[in-house]
Design a protein around this motif. Structure first.
Motif, PDB file in Angstrom:
ATOM      1  N   ALA A  89      -5.502  -2.465 -11.330  1.00  0.00           N
ATOM      2  CA  ALA A  89      -4.153  -1.815 -11.684  1.00  0.00           C
ATOM      3  C   ALA A  89      -3.981  -0.863 -10.720  1.00  0.00           C
ATOM      4  CB  ALA A  89      -4.079  -1.512 -13.263  1.00  0.00           C
ATOM      5  N   PHE A  90      -4.772  -0.140 -10.328  1.00  0.00           N
ATOM      6  CA  PHE A  90      -4.636   1.034  -9.349  1.00  0.00           C
ATOM      7  C   PHE A  90      -4.270   0.363  -8.083  1.00  0.00           C
ATOM      8  CE2 PHE A  90      -5.855   3.840  -6.020  1.00  0.00           C
ATOM      9  CZ  PHE A  90      -5.844   5.273  -6.573  1.00  0.00           C
ATOM     10  N   MET A  91      -4.912  -0.534  -7.716  1.00  0.00           N
ATOM     11  CA  MET A  91      -4.683  -1.246  -6.491  1.00  0.00           C
ATOM     12  C   MET A  91      -3.157  -1.818  -6.311  1.00  0.00           C
ATOM     13  SD  MET A  91      -7.412  -0.488  -4.272  1.00  0.00           S
ATOM     14  CE  MET A  91      -7.415  -1.804  -3.202  1.00  0.00           C
ATOM     15  N   ALA A  92      -2.879  -2.286  -7.661  1.00  0.00           N
ATOM     16  CA  ALA A  92      -1.781  -3.033  -7.406  1.00  0.00           C
ATOM     17  C   ALA A  92      -0.316  -2.043  -7.252  1.00  0.00           C
ATOM     18  CB  ALA A  92      -1.446  -3.874  -8.851  1.00  0.00           C
ATOM     19  N   LYS A  93      -0.566  -0.777  -7.595  1.00  0.00           N
ATOM     20  CA  LYS A  93       0.317   0.327  -7.501  1.00  0.00           C
ATOM     21  C   LYS A  93       0.436   0.922  -6.324  1.00  0.00           C
ATOM     22  CE  LYS A  93       0.795   1.282 -12.355  1.00  0.00           C
ATOM     23  NZ  LYS A  93       0.994   2.062 -13.485  1.00  0.00           N
ATOM     24  N   ILE A  94      -0.336   0.726  -5.379  1.00  0.00           N
ATOM     25  CA  ILE A  94      -0.410   1.404  -4.294  1.00  0.00           C
ATOM     26  C   ILE A  94       0.623   1.063  -3.313  1.00  0.00           C
ATOM     27  CG2 ILE A  94      -1.690   1.457  -2.031  1.00  0.00           C
ATOM     28  CD1 ILE A  94      -4.440   1.340  -3.373  1.00  0.00           C
ATOM     29  N   PRO A  95       1.098  -0.214  -3.078  1.00  0.00           N
ATOM     30  CA  PRO A  95       2.583  -0.216  -2.552  1.00  0.00           C
ATOM     31  C   PRO A  95       3.710   0.490  -2.887  1.00  0.00           C
ATOM     32  CG  PRO A  95       1.595  -2.468  -2.729  1.00  0.00           C
ATOM     33  CD  PRO A  95       0.827  -1.309  -3.532  1.00  0.00           C
ATOM     34  N   SER A  96       3.941   0.724  -4.210  1.00  0.00           N
ATOM     35  CA  SER A  96       4.891   1.504  -4.762  1.00  0.00           C
ATOM     36  C   SER A  96       4.627   3.044  -4.670  1.00  0.00           C
ATOM     37  CB  SER A  96       5.151   1.006  -6.160  1.00  0.00           C
ATOM     38  OG  SER A  96       4.061   1.269  -7.042  1.00  0.00           O
ATOM     39  N   GLN A  97       3.376   3.308  -4.626  1.00  0.00           N
ATOM     40  CA  GLN A  97       3.121   4.834  -4.587  1.00  0.00           C
ATOM     41  C   GLN A  97       3.446   5.274  -3.029  1.00  0.00           C
ATOM     42  OE1 GLN A  97       1.724   7.241  -6.444  1.00  0.00           O
ATOM     43  NE2 GLN A  97       1.206   8.804  -4.819  1.00  0.00           N
ATOM     44  N   ARG A  98       3.266   4.277  -2.009  1.00  0.00           N
ATOM     45  CA  ARG A  98       3.546   4.578  -0.480  1.00  0.00           C
ATOM     46  C   ARG A  98       4.961   4.658  -0.457  1.00  0.00           C
ATOM     47  NH1 ARG A  98       0.967   7.254   2.199  1.00  0.00           N
ATOM     48  NH2 ARG A  98       2.230   6.647   4.041  1.00  0.00           N
ATOM     49  N   ALA A  99       5.478   3.697  -1.082  1.00  0.00           N
ATOM     50  CA  ALA A  99       7.159   3.687  -1.034  1.00  0.00           C
ATOM     51  C   ALA A  99       7.659   4.852  -1.570  1.00  0.00           C
ATOM     52  CB  ALA A  99       7.953   2.398  -1.677  1.00  0.00           C
ATOM     53  N   LYS A 100       7.365   5.389  -2.491  1.00  0.00           N
ATOM     54  CA  LYS A 100       7.638   6.779  -3.251  1.00  0.00           C
ATOM     55  C   LYS A 100       7.338   8.037  -2.612  1.00  0.00           C
ATOM     56  CE  LYS A 100       9.635   7.612  -6.633  1.00  0.00           C
ATOM     57  NZ  LYS A 100      10.944   7.983  -6.882  1.00  0.00           N
ATOM     58  N   ILE A 101       6.181   7.947  -1.813  1.00  0.00           N
ATOM     59  CA  ILE A 101       6.112   9.207  -0.887  1.00  0.00           C
ATOM     60  C   ILE A 101       6.894   9.042   0.277  1.00  0.00           C
ATOM     61  CG2 ILE A 101       4.087   9.833   0.681  1.00  0.00           C
ATOM     62  CD1 ILE A 101       3.451  10.446  -2.349  1.00  0.00           C
ATOM     63  N   ASN A 102       6.966   7.685   0.945  1.00  0.00           N
ATOM     64  CA  ASN A 102       7.913   7.790   2.044  1.00  0.00           C
ATOM     65  C   ASN A 102       9.248   8.214   1.765  1.00  0.00           C
ATOM     66  OD1 ASN A 102       5.878   6.850   3.851  1.00  0.00           O
ATOM     67  ND2 ASN A 102       6.266   4.620   3.517  1.00  0.00           N
ATOM     68  N   GLU A 103       9.963   7.942   0.597  1.00  0.00           N
ATOM     69  CA  GLU A 103      11.152   8.422   0.211  1.00  0.00           C
ATOM     70  C   GLU A 103      11.198   9.840  -0.025  1.00  0.00           C
ATOM     71  OE1 GLU A 103      13.347   8.381  -4.102  1.00  0.00           O
ATOM     72  OE2 GLU A 103      12.647   6.313  -3.714  1.00  0.00           O
ATOM     73  N   MET A 104      10.194  10.533  -0.660  1.00  0.00           N
ATOM     74  CA  MET A 104       9.938  11.900  -0.910  1.00  0.00           C
ATOM     75  C   MET A 104       9.846  12.636   0.399  1.00  0.00           C
ATOM     76  SD  MET A 104       7.957  12.298  -4.286  1.00  0.00           S
ATOM     77  CE  MET A 104       8.558  11.908  -5.938  1.00  0.00           C
ATOM     78  N   MET A 105       9.325  12.122   1.427  1.00  0.00           N
ATOM     79  CA  MET A 105       9.150  12.534   2.495  1.00  0.00           C
ATOM     80  C   MET A 105      10.240  12.625   3.403  1.00  0.00           C
ATOM     81  SD  MET A 105       5.332  11.492   3.765  1.00  0.00           S
ATOM     82  CE  MET A 105       5.093  13.152   5.136  1.00  0.00           C
ATOM     83  N   GLU A 106      11.194  11.644   3.486  1.00  0.00           N
ATOM     84  CA  GLU A 106      12.418  11.405   4.011  1.00  0.00           C
ATOM     85  C   GLU A 106      13.247  12.564   3.300  1.00  0.00           C
ATOM     86  OE1 GLU A 106      13.845   7.603   3.922  1.00  0.00           O
ATOM     87  OE2 GLU A 106      12.185   6.811   4.987  1.00  0.00           O
ATOM     88  N   GLN A 107      13.108  12.828   2.179  1.00  0.00           N
ATOM     89  CA  GLN A 107      14.041  13.844   1.242  1.00  0.00           C
ATOM     90  C   GLN A 107      13.611  15.446   1.525  1.00  0.00           C
ATOM     91  OE1 GLN A 107      13.545  12.561  -2.789  1.00  0.00           O
ATOM     92  NE2 GLN A 107      14.947  10.861  -2.405  1.00  0.00           N
ATOM     93  N   GLY A 108      12.549  15.503   2.211  1.00  0.00           N
ATOM     94  CA  GLY A 108      11.966  16.609   2.599  1.00  0.00           C
ATOM     95  C   GLY A 108      11.274  17.364   1.239  1.00  0.00           C
ATOM     96  N   ARG A 109      10.929  16.734   0.248  1.00  0.00           N
ATOM     97  CA  ARG A 109      10.518  17.117  -1.068  1.00  0.00           C
ATOM     98  C   ARG A 109       8.785  17.186  -0.935  1.00  0.00           C
ATOM     99  NH1 ARG A 109      12.334  13.164  -5.582  1.00  0.00           N
ATOM    100  NH2 ARG A 109      11.169  14.412  -6.779  1.00  0.00           N
TER     101      ARG A 109
END
Length: 97
Positions: A16-36
């Motif tokens: 279950a953890f491994m299955a969420k890694i792609p969505s975690q990376r996408a969220k992190i990339n989004e937050m980095m682009e926003q400067g959060r």
């Protein structure tokens, strides 16, 4: 705006953890682009994760990290930073000559 270091202790990586890694990376990339989020680092043994988060308060940081798809697998420890020195890549100046 303050900066906070968040050190996460990660749970055992199951399917279950491994299955969420792609969505975690996408969220992190989004937050980095926003400067959060300014940085995001994982230890080689995959037991610890660190990130630098911008926020007005520890509560703001908690709101930010609560959006992580993997938050249920993470135990955060939040510390407000006095400063955070970062080496940035410098692009050479463009010459019109």
């Amino acid at each position: 705006m303050s900066q906070f270091m968040v050190e996460f202790t990660l749970a055992e990586m199951d399917a279950a953890f491994m299955a969420k890694i792609p969505s975690q990376r996408a969220k992190i990339n989004e937050m980095m682009e926003q400067g959060r989020i300014l940085s995001y680092s994982l230890s080689a043994d995959r037991a610890k994760l660190w990130c630098i988060v911008n926020g007005e308060s520890e509560f703001d940081v908690l709101e930010t990290i609560s959006e992580f798809p993997l938050i249920n697998y993470m135990k955060p420890d939040i510390s407000e930073l006095m400063f955070n020195n970062v080496v940035s890549l410098r692009v050479p100046m463009f010459s019109l000559n």
